[in-house]
Scaffold this motif. Structure first.
Motif, PDB file in Angstrom:
ATOM      1  N   GLU A 106       9.272   1.186  -1.959  1.00 15.92           N
ATOM      2  CA  GLU A 106      10.238   0.946  -2.760  1.00 15.92           C
ATOM      3  C   GLU A 106       9.580   0.652  -3.919  1.00 15.92           C
ATOM      4  OE1 GLU A 106      13.971  -2.194  -3.471  1.00 15.92           O
ATOM      5  OE2 GLU A 106      12.373  -2.751  -2.197  1.00 15.92           O
ATOM      6  N   LEU A 107       8.412  -0.196  -4.143  1.00 16.80           N
ATOM      7  CA  LEU A 107       7.891  -0.670  -5.147  1.00 16.80           C
ATOM      8  C   LEU A 107       7.038   0.602  -5.943  1.00 16.80           C
ATOM      9  CD1 LEU A 107       6.070  -3.855  -3.707  1.00 16.80           C
ATOM     10  CD2 LEU A 107       7.805  -3.731  -5.547  1.00 16.80           C
ATOM     11  N   ALA A 108       6.472   1.351  -4.965  1.00 17.17           N
ATOM     12  CA  ALA A 108       5.712   2.594  -5.771  1.00 17.17           C
ATOM     13  C   ALA A 108       6.754   3.600  -6.273  1.00 17.17           C
ATOM     14  CB  ALA A 108       5.066   3.365  -4.555  1.00 17.17           C
ATOM     15  N   VAL A 123       5.943  10.564  -2.406  1.00 13.40           N
ATOM     16  CA  VAL A 123       5.511   8.980  -2.422  1.00 13.40           C
ATOM     17  C   VAL A 123       5.467   8.862  -1.010  1.00 13.40           C
ATOM     18  CG1 VAL A 123       5.754   6.901  -3.208  1.00 13.40           C
ATOM     19  CG2 VAL A 123       6.441   8.661  -4.574  1.00 13.40           C
ATOM     20  N   GLY A 124       4.658   7.989  -0.278  1.00 14.90           N
ATOM     21  CA  GLY A 124       4.717   7.590   0.849  1.00 14.90           C
ATOM     22  C   GLY A 124       4.261   6.092   1.123  1.00 14.90           C
ATOM     23  N   GLY A 125       4.990   5.264   1.630  1.00 11.74           N
ATOM     24  CA  GLY A 125       4.538   3.828   1.879  1.00 11.74           C
ATOM     25  C   GLY A 125       3.988   3.212   3.347  1.00 11.74           C
ATOM     26  N   LEU A 126       3.402   2.156   3.285  1.00 12.05           N
ATOM     27  CA  LEU A 126       2.907   1.486   4.318  1.00 12.05           C
ATOM     28  C   LEU A 126       3.974   0.892   5.191  1.00 12.05           C
ATOM     29  CD1 LEU A 126       0.841   0.041   6.395  1.00 12.05           C
ATOM     30  CD2 LEU A 126       0.946  -2.050   4.594  1.00 12.05           C
ATOM     31  N   SER A 185       8.442   9.734   4.990  1.00 13.82           N
ATOM     32  CA  SER A 185       8.545   8.564   5.821  1.00 13.82           C
ATOM     33  C   SER A 185       7.191   7.819   6.326  1.00 13.82           C
ATOM     34  CB  SER A 185       8.880   9.294   7.318  1.00 13.82           C
ATOM     35  OG  SER A 185       7.869  10.135   7.683  1.00 13.82           O
ATOM     36  N   SER A 186       5.967   8.420   5.506  1.00 18.18           N
ATOM     37  CA  SER A 186       4.881   7.353   5.884  1.00 18.18           C
ATOM     38  C   SER A 186       3.759   7.760   4.975  1.00 18.18           C
ATOM     39  CB  SER A 186       4.365   7.745   7.504  1.00 18.18           C
ATOM     40  OG  SER A 186       4.021   9.191   7.550  1.00 18.18           O
ATOM     41  N   LEU A 187       2.853   7.118   5.018  1.00 21.62           N
ATOM     42  CA  LEU A 187       1.363   7.367   4.355  1.00 21.62           C
ATOM     43  C   LEU A 187       0.817   8.578   4.737  1.00 21.62           C
ATOM     44  CD1 LEU A 187      -0.279   3.936   4.501  1.00 21.62           C
ATOM     45  CD2 LEU A 187       0.788   4.733   2.260  1.00 21.62           C
ATOM     46  N   LEU A 247       0.997  -1.156  -0.015  1.00 24.12           N
ATOM     47  CA  LEU A 247       0.107   0.043   0.119  1.00 24.12           C
ATOM     48  C   LEU A 247       0.834   1.099   0.007  1.00 24.12           C
ATOM     49  CD1 LEU A 247      -3.121   0.780   0.064  1.00 24.12           C
ATOM     50  CD2 LEU A 247      -2.615   0.856   2.875  1.00 24.12           C
ATOM     51  N   ALA A 248       0.639   2.165  -0.939  1.00 27.25           N
ATOM     52  CA  ALA A 248       1.146   3.450  -1.070  1.00 27.25           C
ATOM     53  C   ALA A 248       0.386   4.642  -1.186  1.00 27.25           C
ATOM     54  CB  ALA A 248       2.443   3.467  -2.234  1.00 27.25           C
TER      55      ALA A 248
END
Length: 433
Positions: free
Chosen positions: A191-193, A182-185, A209-211, A159-160
């Protein structure tokens, strides 16, 4: 209709094919991805599958869609679950709005998320680009997908969040020039996003650093603009009292590199500035500059009307022409337009309302309970008051001599030729002039 995917291309589903979603889908489909678009509008889907765009005035978009359709890298369907089931990456760009009481309205995106969950396969990456209140990507939508699909968040799917940051009429340009936040779970989701956007768009990335940080950043951008415009509107009203030209003040003040005064105006509209501040206000930021700015900007329509009323005494049975149904120049978008506030308030004052907007058909304008009128119509000679609400390019060449009965022009965007109008014996007023 979905074209069978090519085994050699990575796959993306874009959920929501409005002006931003469709543009993203077209860009992805021309940058090495096989794209499956999903939208609930059958007409939109049909048009895309014919290699055409339902979006107007978006330079370069028509060519991208035709190329992608020719190369069989873009197709569309009304079945979100089907599109998601065929894709490894899902990009969600379905609107979140506010209702008439300024409560957050999730109806469209909640339905889309349910369909996404029904089609999601293990290992997929879900990216939300819709502007959201901080926390919603994970706590409202991530958990909902987990609940419906049975897949574990962070283990079975990633999830991003990466907010759209573009402007109508120049989306392709902005996608290239604006950094993508871009933020990720978790580390893997980020990395994927990030890898996806590097290939799919090729723009600069800002990894946060975060969603929640990514969500917060987009809303903060809009709050900044709303507050700045409210400040300009407040200063413009004060400048009028002091017989000072606010437009001159802005030029002079902004010559100092730390001053960034925006322009005053009759109000703000669209999907962003009048809506997204409520994503903070309704989550606890209910005091201070953010809610005050919303009040100031929404009150500009009433302020403009009061300026006119002082000049003509009464609106009863006066013929009032509003130039621009759209919320801003050169786009076809009535969402939260100041024109709607003007229509409501002037109707209550018993005025006869006319609207001209070259972006809309007569039948589209009539739906708002006003009379459409062409600027070439002889009936413009009966107009008593003209209000410029959106400065479409067509309005730069208005011949005000046609308005033989006009007594007052309110230039809500400070764009018209004051001298030309005044020489015709028509009273001219702008905002802060």
């Amino acid at each position: 209709m979905l074209i069978e995917q090519s085994p050699s291309l990575p796959t993306v589903a874009v959920v929501g094919l409005g002006k931003i979603g469709l543009t993203l889908a077209a860009v992805f489909a021309n940058n090495g991805y096989r794209v499956f678009g999903a939208d609930i509008n059958k007409g939109v889907v049909k048009t895309i599958n014919q290699g055409k765009s339902h979006i107007r005035n978006e330079p370069g978009l028509d060519h991208l869609i035709l190329t992608a359709q020719t190369n069989k890298t873009l197709s569309a369907t009304t079945s979100t679950s089907e599109a998601v089931a065929r894709a490894d990456i899902i990009v969600v760009i379905v609107p979140v709005l506010v209702d008439d009481q300024n409560n957050i309205d999730y109806q469209f995106i909640d339905g889309a998320v349910q369909n996404i969950a029904n089609g999601l396969k293990k290992g997929s990456l879900v990216i939300f680009e819709t502007t959201l209140p901080p926390g919603d990507t994970k706590n409202r939508f991530g958990r909902r997908i987990e609940e419906i699909s049975g897949l574990r968040l962070g283990r079975d799917f990633h999830l991003a969040y990466s907010p759209e940051r573009v402007y109508s009429n120049r989306i392709l340009q902005d996608l290239k020039n604006y950094p993508k936040v871009v933020g990720g779970l978790d580390k893997r989701s980020l990395e994927l996003a990030s890898n996806f956007y590097k290939q799919a768009i090729g723009c600069e990335l800002i990894e946060v650093s975060s969603l929640e940080t990514a969500e917060f950043s987009k809303v903060a951008e809009c709050v900044y603009r709303d507050v700045n415009i409210a400040l300009a509107n407040e200063l413009a009203q004060f400048a009028e009292k002091k017989d000072v030209n606010m437009s001159e003040v802005i030029v002079a003040s902004n010559s100092q590199p730390y001053s960034h005064l925006h322009s005053p105006g009759i109000g703000v509209g669209g999907h962003c500035i009048p809506i997204y501040p409520y994503f903070f206000i309704n989550k606890g930021l209910n005091q201070g500059l953010t809610p005050l700015s919303r009040k100031i900007n929404d009150n500009m329509a009433e302020y403009a009307i009061s300026k006119i009323e002082r000049g003509i005494e009464s609106f009863v049975d006066k013929n009032i022409l509003i130039l621009g149904l759209s919320y801003r120049e050169n786009v076809k978008e009535p969402t939260k337009s100041t024109a709607l506030l003007l229509i409501e308030q002037l109707r209550n004052k018993k005025a006869n309302l006319f609207v001209n907007d070259p972006q809309f058909t007569e039948s589209e304008i009539t739906k708002y309970g006003v009379k459409p009128i062409s600027l070439n119509d002889k009936a413009v000679s009966t107009i008593d008051v003209v209000i410029l609400q959106a400065f479409h390019q067509e309005y730069s060449k208005i011949d005000f001599s046609q308005f033989s009965n006009c007594k007052f022009v309110l230039d809500g965007r400070n764009k018209l030729n004051k001298d030309e109008i005044s020489q015709l014996g028509i009273k001219y007023e702008g905002i802060g002039l």
